[in-house]
Design an enzyme around this catalytic site. Sequence first.
Site, PDB file in Angstrom:
ATOM      1  N   PHE A 152      10.495  56.355 141.076  1.00  0.00           N
ATOM      2  CA  PHE A 152      11.359  55.982 139.949  1.00  0.00           C
ATOM      3  C   PHE A 152      12.785  55.732 140.445  1.00  0.00           C
ATOM      4  O   PHE A 152      13.756  56.112 139.800  1.00  0.00           O
ATOM      5  CB  PHE A 152      11.321  57.087 138.880  1.00  0.00           C
ATOM      6  CG  PHE A 152       9.940  57.346 138.335  1.00  0.00           C
ATOM      7  CD1 PHE A 152       9.370  56.491 137.407  1.00  0.00           C
ATOM      8  CD2 PHE A 152       9.194  58.425 138.786  1.00  0.00           C
ATOM      9  CE1 PHE A 152       8.084  56.706 136.919  1.00  0.00           C
ATOM     10  CE2 PHE A 152       7.904  58.662 138.305  1.00  0.00           C
ATOM     11  CZ  PHE A 152       7.345  57.801 137.372  1.00  0.00           C
ATOM     12  N   PHE A 249      20.823  53.468 128.850  1.00  0.00           N
ATOM     13  CA  PHE A 249      20.138  52.174 128.739  1.00  0.00           C
ATOM     14  C   PHE A 249      20.320  51.529 127.367  1.00  0.00           C
ATOM     15  O   PHE A 249      19.430  50.893 126.835  1.00  0.00           O
ATOM     16  CB  PHE A 249      18.656  52.299 129.129  1.00  0.00           C
ATOM     17  CG  PHE A 249      18.496  52.182 130.618  1.00  0.00           C
ATOM     18  CD1 PHE A 249      19.007  53.160 131.441  1.00  0.00           C
ATOM     19  CD2 PHE A 249      17.899  51.070 131.203  1.00  0.00           C
ATOM     20  CE1 PHE A 249      18.942  53.040 132.825  1.00  0.00           C
ATOM     21  CE2 PHE A 249      17.818  50.946 132.592  1.00  0.00           C
ATOM     22  CZ  PHE A 249      18.348  51.939 133.394  1.00  0.00           C
ATOM     23  N   LEU A 250      21.508  51.743 126.811  1.00  0.00           N
ATOM     24  CA  LEU A 250      21.860  51.095 125.547  1.00  0.00           C
ATOM     25  C   LEU A 250      23.101  50.239 125.747  1.00  0.00           C
ATOM     26  O   LEU A 250      23.894  50.061 124.835  1.00  0.00           O
ATOM     27  CB  LEU A 250      22.127  52.143 124.464  1.00  0.00           C
ATOM     28  CG  LEU A 250      20.909  52.804 123.825  1.00  0.00           C
ATOM     29  CD1 LEU A 250      21.330  53.761 122.721  1.00  0.00           C
ATOM     30  CD2 LEU A 250      19.935  51.762 123.257  1.00  0.00           C
ATOM     31  N   CYS A 260      12.139  44.887 139.427  1.00  0.00           N
ATOM     32  CA  CYS A 260      11.205  45.836 138.804  1.00  0.00           C
ATOM     33  C   CYS A 260      10.891  45.536 137.344  1.00  0.00           C
ATOM     34  O   CYS A 260       9.732  45.307 137.002  1.00  0.00           O
ATOM     35  CB  CYS A 260      11.743  47.244 138.943  1.00  0.00           C
ATOM     36  SG  CYS A 260      12.074  47.648 140.652  1.00  0.00           S
ATOM     37  N   LYS A 320      22.735  43.847 139.305  1.00  0.00           N
ATOM     38  CA  LYS A 320      23.536  44.983 138.858  1.00  0.00           C
ATOM     39  C   LYS A 320      24.446  45.385 140.018  1.00  0.00           C
ATOM     40  O   LYS A 320      24.247  44.900 141.145  1.00  0.00           O
ATOM     41  CB  LYS A 320      22.645  46.140 138.415  1.00  0.00           C
ATOM     42  CG  LYS A 320      21.845  46.777 139.533  1.00  0.00           C
ATOM     43  CD  LYS A 320      21.170  48.022 139.011  1.00  0.00           C
ATOM     44  CE  LYS A 320      20.556  48.806 140.142  1.00  0.00           C
ATOM     45  NZ  LYS A 320      19.924  50.019 139.672  1.00  0.00           N
TER      46      LYS A 320
HETATM   47  C1  UGA Z   1      14.363  50.300 137.595  1.00  0.00           C
HETATM   48  C2  UGA Z   1      14.195  51.687 136.966  1.00  0.00           C
HETATM   49  O1  UGA Z   1      15.417  52.097 136.340  1.00  0.00           O
HETATM   50  C3  UGA Z   1      13.776  52.728 138.012  1.00  0.00           C
HETATM   51  O2  UGA Z   1      13.529  53.972 137.375  1.00  0.00           O
HETATM   52  C4  UGA Z   1      12.492  52.236 138.705  1.00  0.00           C
HETATM   53  O3  UGA Z   1      12.078  53.125 139.724  1.00  0.00           O
HETATM   54  C5  UGA Z   1      12.760  50.881 139.338  1.00  0.00           C
HETATM   55  O4  UGA Z   1      13.161  49.958 138.300  1.00  0.00           O
HETATM   56  C6  UGA Z   1      11.482  50.444 140.020  1.00  0.00           C
HETATM   57  O5  UGA Z   1      10.497  50.187 139.340  1.00  0.00           O
HETATM   58  O6  UGA Z   1      11.424  50.483 141.258  1.00  0.00           O
HETATM   59  P1  UGA Z   1      16.315  49.072 138.961  1.00  0.00           P
HETATM   60  O7  UGA Z   1      15.526  47.831 138.780  1.00  0.00           O
HETATM   61  O8  UGA Z   1      16.829  49.397 140.315  1.00  0.00           O
HETATM   62  O9  UGA Z   1      15.471  50.367 138.501  1.00  0.00           O
HETATM   63  O10 UGA Z   1      17.600  48.958 138.038  1.00  0.00           O
HETATM   64  P2  UGA Z   1      18.113  49.558 136.642  1.00  0.00           P
HETATM   65  O11 UGA Z   1      19.283  50.416 136.903  1.00  0.00           O
HETATM   66  O12 UGA Z   1      17.022  50.125 135.854  1.00  0.00           O
HETATM   67  O13 UGA Z   1      18.646  48.230 135.931  1.00  0.00           O
HETATM   68  C7  UGA Z   1      17.772  47.142 135.670  1.00  0.00           C
HETATM   69  C8  UGA Z   1      18.501  46.053 134.904  1.00  0.00           C
HETATM   70  O14 UGA Z   1      18.780  46.472 133.577  1.00  0.00           O
HETATM   71  C9  UGA Z   1      19.851  45.635 135.505  1.00  0.00           C
HETATM   72  O15 UGA Z   1      19.948  44.230 135.478  1.00  0.00           O
HETATM   73  C10 UGA Z   1      20.875  46.245 134.576  1.00  0.00           C
HETATM   74  O16 UGA Z   1      22.084  45.520 134.527  1.00  0.00           O
HETATM   75  C11 UGA Z   1      20.140  46.184 133.243  1.00  0.00           C
HETATM   76  N1  UGA Z   1      20.615  47.170 132.259  1.00  0.00           N
HETATM   77  C12 UGA Z   1      20.456  48.495 132.487  1.00  0.00           C
HETATM   78  C13 UGA Z   1      21.200  46.731 131.076  1.00  0.00           C
HETATM   79  O17 UGA Z   1      21.334  45.516 130.838  1.00  0.00           O
HETATM   80  N2  UGA Z   1      21.610  47.664 130.149  1.00  0.00           N
HETATM   81  C14 UGA Z   1      21.481  48.994 130.365  1.00  0.00           C
HETATM   82  O18 UGA Z   1      21.863  49.782 129.472  1.00  0.00           O
HETATM   83  C15 UGA Z   1      20.889  49.426 131.559  1.00  0.00           C
END
Ligand code: UGA
Length: 429
Positions: A152, A249-250, A260, A320
């Site tokens: 994760f 995540f909001l 992912c 990100k």
């Molecule tokens: C995600 C999961 O959070 C990890 O728990 C998981 O292990 C991983 O995928 C995986 O499957 O290997 P990751 O893809 O590194 O991790 O990045 P996140 O931090 O989850 O962000 C994903 C995307 O969502 C980014 O583009 C971010 O900008 C966006 N995001 C996140 C939003 O637009 N709003 C939010 O509130 C949070």
Amino acid sequence: MNILVLGTGYVGTTTALALSEMGWHVTGLDMDSHKVQQLLQGKLHFYEPGLEPLLQKHLQSDNITFTTQADRSIQVSEIIFICVGTPPLPDGSADLHYVKQAARDIGRNMNGYKLIIIKSTVPIGTQEKMTEWVRSAQRQSHPFDIVSNPEFLREGKALSDALHPDRIVIGATNEQAAAAVQNLYLSLKCPVVITTPRNAELIKYAANAFLAMKISFINEMARLCDKVGINIKEVAQGIGLDPRIGNRFLQAGIGYGGSCFPKDVAALLSIAAEHGTELKLLKEVVSINETQHLHLMHSARTRLGNFMGTKIAVLGLAFKPDTDDIRESSAIRIVRALMAEGAQVAVHDPVAKLPPDVNDAAIICSSPSQALENADAVFLCTEWTIYQQLDWVHAKQLMKRTNIFDGRNVLDAKKMAELGYFYQGVGYR
Ligand code: UGA
């Protein structure tokens, strides 16, 4: 005891280093000799904060090594982690080609009991398939267990997620194998879920799908907020304080990207279709996400008239902050859309680069200031700290027209307006 980590990509390298940090002796195996050579010299082939110093520390203390020799490294290791990629096939399903190859390599080289732990994100039923692949590749019968133990890790925070996880999920077919995996993580203090391999496989997909859903939900609300003049950040705060909802995540914006969420949601839709069921909610999650950047484009078009002949600065290309990964990045979607509508685009990112097909058409800048020079507008697409801390008073002198379109809602709307900018976020102004 030696632990082998098969695959030294982002998950494999992080897993190997986290295990070294927990006190285990680890060998990383990869077919790519260039990668292995780099790792042996203490250099990472991807950007991830904190990993390189840890790699150098454990190389020096001989806790970790890397090799391309599959046969020998499999023979001398009782515990083998599989951390190979499962990229999407054109229909969205996960490509298990590398997992199968790994299972067959292990089977062929077995010389005694092996505990095989699959960390790669794989569809429901893969543990069972792997059992068959290992068995059929064996030259001589040896016992083995295959345990599903999904990761994760978040890019940019991989090390801290690996060493301080929220939970550890272990999907095993017998108690001894589950206990052996649990023993590896004994130094980590967090809840452990012991379950079946199939459950563990779905837990990984369901976790990512739920987080993606949360983001698309808040993004859909943000679209409504823009229509009715409401601030999405206050709405998110107001609902997020309910512990049943939670405040993480909001954060509304131009949509989620990365390797992912898009891949895993597509794979889950494909798994459901294969089993004759339709995940309608998740289909909407995808469709909201794929059009979310257009919402900010629309706000900008309304303000600027059209993009033809304008110069637009794009700050941030990575999906990100704290990563150089541009896979499925909404920033890249914005760059493409702006170019398609006739804008001249000047981009900056501290580490990420544009894909080759658009690279030549853009102005690549070595600083945010260079990108802002003479710009009609700036799109903030990745919330790197340097952009949040930019001297926006000085930036105003550089720009031709002072329009900010904040794709991550990280700048202070009121302050920007006081500085004389036209500021528009996503559901926030
Ligand atoms: C995600 C999961 O959070 C990890 O728990 C998981 O292990 C991983 O995928 C995986 O499957 O290997 P990751 O893809 O590194 O991790 O990045 P996140 O931090 O989850 O962000 C994903 C995307 O969502 C980014 O583009 C971010 O900008 C966006 N995001 C996140 C939003 O637009 N709003 C939010 O509130 C949070």
